[in-house]
Write a protein that holds these residues in place. Sequence first.
Motif, short mmCIF file in Angstrom:
data_model
loop_
_atom_site.label_atom_id
_atom_site.label_comp_id
_atom_site.label_asym_id
_atom_site.label_seq_id
_atom_site.Cartn_x
_atom_site.Cartn_y
_atom_site.Cartn_z
N GLU A 179 0.86 -1.19 0.00
CA GLU A 179 0.00 0.00 0.00
C GLU A 179 0.89 1.24 0.00
O GLU A 179 1.79 1.35 0.84
CB GLU A 179 -0.90 0.04 1.23
CG GLU A 179 -1.93 -1.07 1.32
CD GLU A 179 -2.74 -0.96 2.60
OE1 GLU A 179 -3.92 -0.58 2.54
OE2 GLU A 179 -2.17 -1.27 3.67
N ASN A 180 0.64 2.16 -0.91
CA ASN A 180 1.36 3.43 -0.95
C ASN A 180 0.36 4.58 -0.95
O ASN A 180 -0.56 4.61 -1.78
CB ASN A 180 2.24 3.52 -2.20
CG ASN A 180 3.49 2.68 -2.10
OD1 ASN A 180 4.34 2.92 -1.23
ND2 ASN A 180 3.62 1.68 -2.96
N SER A 181 0.54 5.52 -0.03
CA SER A 181 -0.32 6.70 0.03
C SER A 181 0.54 7.91 0.35
O SER A 181 1.75 7.80 0.57
CB SER A 181 -1.41 6.54 1.08
OG SER A 181 -0.85 6.59 2.39
N GLU A 182 -0.06 9.07 0.40
CA GLU A 182 0.69 10.29 0.71
C GLU A 182 1.18 10.28 2.16
O GLU A 182 2.18 10.92 2.49
CB GLU A 182 -0.18 11.52 0.48
CG GLU A 182 -0.52 11.78 -0.98
CD GLU A 182 -1.32 13.05 -1.17
OE1 GLU A 182 -1.60 13.73 -0.14
OE2 GLU A 182 -1.66 13.37 -2.31
N SER A 185 3.50 4.18 3.74
CA SER A 185 3.60 3.01 2.87
C SER A 185 3.66 1.78 3.74
O SER A 185 4.32 1.78 4.79
CB SER A 185 4.83 3.09 1.96
OG SER A 185 4.72 4.13 1.03
#
Length: 337
Positions: A179-182, A185
Amino acid sequence: MKKLAILSIVFLSLFSCKDKKSVSDTVISEEISDEMVPQKTYAEISIAQGGEWVDGTRGHKEYNAGTSFKNVDSLQVPKEHTDHSWFIRYEGPGWENSQVGYRLYLDWRNAIDIFGKKVDSIVLPYVGQDGFDSYHEPSPWGQDILKAGNSMGIGGYGRVVADSVVHFQTVKNTFAYVENSEKSSSINISYEGWESGDDTIDLKAKLTIFPIDRYTKAELSPSDEITGICTGIVDHGVTFHKKEGETWAYIATYGQQTLASPPDNLGMALFYKLDEVAEQKKGDYEHLVIFKPTTAAITYYFLAAWEQELNGIKTEDAFLTDLDLKLQALNETNSIN
């Protein structure tokens, strides 16, 4: 993400997973530093493609004649995969921020290793592209700095059975996704049918890194209450520290314990909640933290501070000061992040 994806595709097309041809350090340095996307955290799983599974020279299957690596959002780990089977780039998922990177051996070892970073940009898409284990050598971005050996590395997890740590030698299925978000991760791993001692359970693990600071938040969710689930820090014979607060505590090591040549200073620490822990003791290969039986989520944090990190922590005193501030935050708010 667009520029990162384009650079990765171009780079991946140049190398096979066992190709020993090297890339010039200048090219890697320029690609990492030149107008990289402003991404603060990153996690990935990258697998070989274009080859096939064959009988290997070490008594297990190997992925042979791969033509390139491909990043995937999720992976059902093949039954053939084990250590040094040349299938997963740098042998498992990786995660990083501007200060540090980590990787987990997604095989029976299940240890967590450290990528020391000399730059503050995203580097994992380039690691292990110019030779399967090239990351053990110094490069402009940094290098693998931890020798995990027979231990769980830093913050890895297993189970103490009869005074020995059982890793993940026998698991029915292992599934991982990123999962990668602002804001963060994460690496998520689901172990189905993990056998240890006389017990078989399912275990879910989530490892999350944030934009600021060196720590990873680890969350373990067992399906059944069993004794001995544990984590720890590999013991390299350097200075050991332990400190307890009202609700949280930490163990830490500091000293010349890296794979750099010559070895240089590295601090490693693990924060744990006192009411979740049955015992903290020295094991055969690591300083252990053993959790109480539970089916509730177990939460702990681990971190590594390398002296060659850009604007990093350079002394043991500074390292301990940093740990004490984090311990204070945990005891006051139950969270670092």
